[in-house]
Design an enzyme around this catalytic site. Structure first.
Site, short mmCIF file in Angstrom:
data_model
loop_
_atom_site.label_atom_id
_atom_site.label_comp_id
_atom_site.label_asym_id
_atom_site.label_seq_id
_atom_site.Cartn_x
_atom_site.Cartn_y
_atom_site.Cartn_z
N HIS A 47 0.75 -3.71 6.32
CA HIS A 47 -0.43 -3.60 7.20
C HIS A 47 -1.69 -4.16 6.54
CE1 HIS A 47 -0.45 -0.08 4.64
NE2 HIS A 47 -1.74 -0.02 4.80
N GLU A 48 -1.55 -4.74 5.32
CA GLU A 48 -2.75 -5.25 4.63
C GLU A 48 -2.71 -6.77 4.59
OE1 GLU A 48 -3.40 -3.45 0.82
OE2 GLU A 48 -3.52 -1.45 1.68
N CYS B 243 -11.90 -2.30 20.08
CA CYS B 243 -11.85 -2.96 21.39
C CYS B 243 -13.24 -3.31 21.90
CB CYS B 243 -11.11 -2.08 22.40
SG CYS B 243 -12.07 -0.68 23.04
N ARG C 64 -3.19 -3.11 -7.13
CA ARG C 64 -2.54 -3.69 -5.96
C ARG C 64 -1.63 -4.85 -6.32
NH1 ARG C 64 -3.17 -0.10 -3.12
NH2 ARG C 64 -3.87 -0.02 -0.97
N CYS D 275 -14.28 0.97 24.51
CA CYS D 275 -13.97 2.37 24.76
C CYS D 275 -15.16 3.25 24.35
CB CYS D 275 -12.69 2.79 24.01
SG CYS D 275 -12.91 2.96 22.23
N CYS E 68 -11.29 3.72 17.42
CA CYS E 68 -11.06 3.11 18.73
C CYS E 68 -9.92 3.81 19.46
CB CYS E 68 -10.72 1.63 18.55
SG CYS E 68 -10.29 0.77 20.07
N ARG F 154 -4.12 3.58 20.88
CA ARG F 154 -3.56 4.60 19.98
C ARG F 154 -2.13 4.97 20.32
NH1 ARG F 154 -7.53 7.05 16.79
NH2 ARG F 154 -6.56 9.05 16.44
N CYS G 252 -15.78 3.09 20.61
CA CYS G 252 -16.30 1.80 20.13
C CYS G 252 -17.77 1.63 20.49
CB CYS G 252 -15.49 0.64 20.70
SG CYS G 252 -13.96 0.35 19.80
N CYS H 234 0.83 -1.22 0.00
CA CYS H 234 0.00 0.00 0.00
C CYS H 234 0.86 1.27 0.00
CB CYS H 234 -0.88 -0.04 1.24
SG CYS H 234 -1.87 1.43 1.53
N HIS H 235 0.27 2.37 -0.41
CA HIS H 235 0.98 3.65 -0.43
C HIS H 235 1.52 4.05 0.93
CE1 HIS H 235 -1.43 3.88 -4.09
NE2 HIS H 235 -0.41 4.58 -4.54
N THR H 236 0.80 3.67 1.98
CA THR H 236 1.23 4.07 3.32
C THR H 236 2.56 3.40 3.68
OG1 THR H 236 -1.10 4.20 3.84
CG2 THR H 236 0.41 4.38 5.68
N CYS I 20 -7.43 -2.57 4.20
CA CYS I 20 -7.13 -1.14 4.11
C CYS I 20 -7.95 -0.46 3.02
CB CYS I 20 -5.63 -0.93 3.90
SG CYS I 20 -5.13 0.78 3.78
N1 LIG Z 1 -8.84 7.48 4.95
C1 LIG Z 1 -8.19 6.34 5.07
O1 LIG Z 1 -8.33 5.62 6.07
C2 LIG Z 1 -7.29 5.88 3.98
C3 LIG Z 1 -6.93 4.53 3.85
C4 LIG Z 1 -6.13 4.16 2.75
C5 LIG Z 1 -5.70 5.11 1.85
N2 LIG Z 1 -6.06 6.42 2.02
C6 LIG Z 1 -5.67 7.49 1.09
O2 LIG Z 1 -6.58 7.47 0.01
C7 LIG Z 1 -5.93 8.02 -1.15
C8 LIG Z 1 -6.11 7.07 -2.32
O3 LIG Z 1 -5.48 5.85 -2.07
P1 LIG Z 1 -5.27 4.80 -3.26
O4 LIG Z 1 -4.57 3.62 -2.70
O5 LIG Z 1 -6.55 4.60 -3.95
O6 LIG Z 1 -4.26 5.65 -4.17
P2 LIG Z 1 -3.91 5.59 -5.73
O7 LIG Z 1 -2.69 6.42 -5.89
O8 LIG Z 1 -3.88 4.19 -6.19
O9 LIG Z 1 -5.13 6.31 -6.42
C9 LIG Z 1 -5.24 7.68 -6.54
C10 LIG Z 1 -5.84 7.99 -7.89
O10 LIG Z 1 -6.07 9.40 -7.98
C11 LIG Z 1 -5.90 9.75 -9.32
N3 LIG Z 1 -5.71 11.20 -9.46
C12 LIG Z 1 -4.59 11.93 -9.25
N4 LIG Z 1 -4.82 13.22 -9.53
C13 LIG Z 1 -6.11 13.32 -9.92
C14 LIG Z 1 -6.92 14.40 -10.35
N5 LIG Z 1 -6.43 15.64 -10.45
N6 LIG Z 1 -8.20 14.13 -10.66
C15 LIG Z 1 -8.69 12.87 -10.59
N7 LIG Z 1 -7.96 11.82 -10.20
C16 LIG Z 1 -6.67 12.03 -9.87
C17 LIG Z 1 -4.70 8.94 -9.77
O11 LIG Z 1 -4.65 8.81 -11.19
C18 LIG Z 1 -4.96 7.60 -9.08
O12 LIG Z 1 -5.65 6.70 -9.92
C19 LIG Z 1 -4.48 8.24 -0.74
O13 LIG Z 1 -4.33 9.60 -0.35
C20 LIG Z 1 -4.32 7.34 0.46
O14 LIG Z 1 -3.30 7.79 1.32
C21 LIG Z 1 -6.85 6.81 3.05
ZN LIG Z 2 -3.01 0.59 3.29
ZN LIG Z 3 -12.29 0.89 21.30
#
Ligand SMILES: NC(=O)c1ccc[n+]([C@@H]2O[C@H](COP(=O)([O-])OP(=O)(O)OC[C@H]3O[C@@H](n4cnc5c(N)ncnc54)[C@H](O)[C@@H]3O)[C@@H](O)[C@H]2O)c1
Ligand SMILES: [Zn+2]
Ligand SMILES: [Zn+2]
Length: 368
Positions: free
Chosen positions: A62-63, A92, A362, A95, A106, A110, A98, A40-42, A169
């Protein structure tokens, strides 16, 4: 026990796959044998050094999805042989958060989790007697991991591991943004910015809620085609004109629900502006860069638009991840198209390269 794991030794350097020591699970902890894990990106964000809260050495990942091998004392909800999905966002069930249906955040662990420790403030991972920290409470780029019971969702043994791990994730985040955070009403018009794992999940979530029209916006035509497979009715190339195009598609008003899944604050702004006056709800799932802010003209809010953030799609992991996995098993969700590459643990750095090249959605690491 000695296990193979991918260790982040130094920010910006490739992960080093090597043998490390993993101690037995203590009270409330579970030893899991990993079977599959998404890249994942993270993980990359932390490996690159861009994450200000990152630390090293640590075992990333983490996935994960796998099988319970052994449980420590005081573990009641899991037993050896159970199939589990790892949760960086635990539940949990006790809390204040939760117990409240409004949130999945949760509070139980943390502090130690953010520091790379298990709930008792120590680590089970080590090398030559020196501790190695856990990542996001998971550390699943490894043959085995020890995790808190409250951070494992017990899922159907019918689910293929490489599918189940996607629910750890991005996929749950996108699905949950539509199912939980926005709770999209049937018959509505939705716009999803971003067609990565999170955005595609949101498209599927809008479809499952009975949205009539689902517009997906991305820069990549290949990713937009995948959105069509998840239920998008309209595809739109992203860019400066995206809001104008959406207003035109919606009689000048904008969409009932918009979702942002790019992490780009300029796109977040577009998602707010593309939401309908009076009741449009913009759900932000993307994670912005350090110090970046979202710029919104307050008049847009006075005239009825709302903005909501969504962490892990508002999904209470132990309760809801198993339900989402069941929906996939029932044929309501097609998760196979999200898997673009299957790798071995020692190819984990290739997973990062593929992600940087935006090659596929992925990469999944499969463990022998
Ligand atoms: N909130 C959460 O809990 C949580 C969990 C996981 C990931 N995320 C976040 O969610 C986001 C997306 O994650 P992902 O794995 O799908 O990433 P990803 O990079 O695979 O997908 C992002 C997409 O956005 C597109 N994009 C970029 N610029 C754009 C624009 N101007 N207009 C339209 N589309 C555009 C890209 O082409 C790409 O396909 C990331 O910021 C990630 O960190 C958040
Ligand atoms: Zn992730
Ligand atoms: Zn909790």
């Amino acid at each position: 026990m000695r296990i193979q794991a991918a260790v982040l030794e130094e920010f910006g350097a490739p992960l080093a796959v090597q043998e490390v020591e993993l101690a037995e699970p203590r009270g409330g902890e579970v030893l899991v044998r990993l079977a599959a894990c998404g890249v994942c990106h993270t993980d990359l964000y932390t490996a690159s050094g861009a994450d200000p809260s990152g630390y090293a050495p640590t075992v990333l990942g983490h996935e994960g999805a796998g099988v319970v091998e052994r449980v420590g004392p005081d573990v009641a909800s899991l037993r050896p042989g159970d199939h589990v999905v790892t949760l960086f966002s635990p539940q949990c069930r006790e809390c204040q958060h939760c117990l409240d249906p409004r949130t999945n955040l949760c509070l139980a662990i943390r502090g130690p989790q953010n520091e790379g420790h298990l709930p008792d403030g120590t680590t089970r991972l080590s090398r030559d007697g020196e501790g190695i920290r856990h990542f996001m409470g998971c550390s699943t780029f490894a043959e085995y991991t020890v995790m808190p019971e409250i951070a494992l969702a017990k899922v159907s043994p019918e689910a293929p591991f490489e599918h189940a791990c996607l629910f750890a994730c991005g996929l749950s985040t996108g699905l949950g943004a539509a199912l939980n955070t926005a709770a999209v009403k049937a018959g509505s018009t939705c716009v999803v910015f971003g067609a990565g794992m999170v955005g595609l999940g949101a498209v599927a979530g809008c479809r499952l809620r009975g949205a009539e029209r689902i517009v997906c916006v991305d820069l990549s035509p290949r990713r937009l085609e995948l959105a069509r497979g998840q239920g998008a009715t309209d595809l739109l190339e992203g860019g400066e004109d995206a809001v104008a195009a959406i207003l035109e598609m919606t009689g000048g008003f904008g969409a009932d629900y918009t979702f942002e899944a790019t992490g780009n604050v300029a796109v977040m702004r577009q998602a707010v502006e593309a939401a309908r006056m009076a009741w449009g709800l913009c759900t932000v799932a993307g994670v912005a860069g350090r110090g970046e802010t979202l710029d919104v003209v307050p008049r847009l809010l006075i005239t009825g638009r709302r903005v909501a953030g969504s962490s892990f799609g508002g999904v209470k992991g132990r309760d809801q991840v198993p339900q989402l996995v069941d929906r996939a098993l029932a044929g309501e969700l097609d998760v196979e198209p999200f898997i673009s590459h299957r790798l071995r643990l020692d190819e984990v750095n290739r997973g990062f390269e593929l992600m940087e090249a935006q090659d596929g959605i992925r990469s999944v690491i499969e463990f022998a």
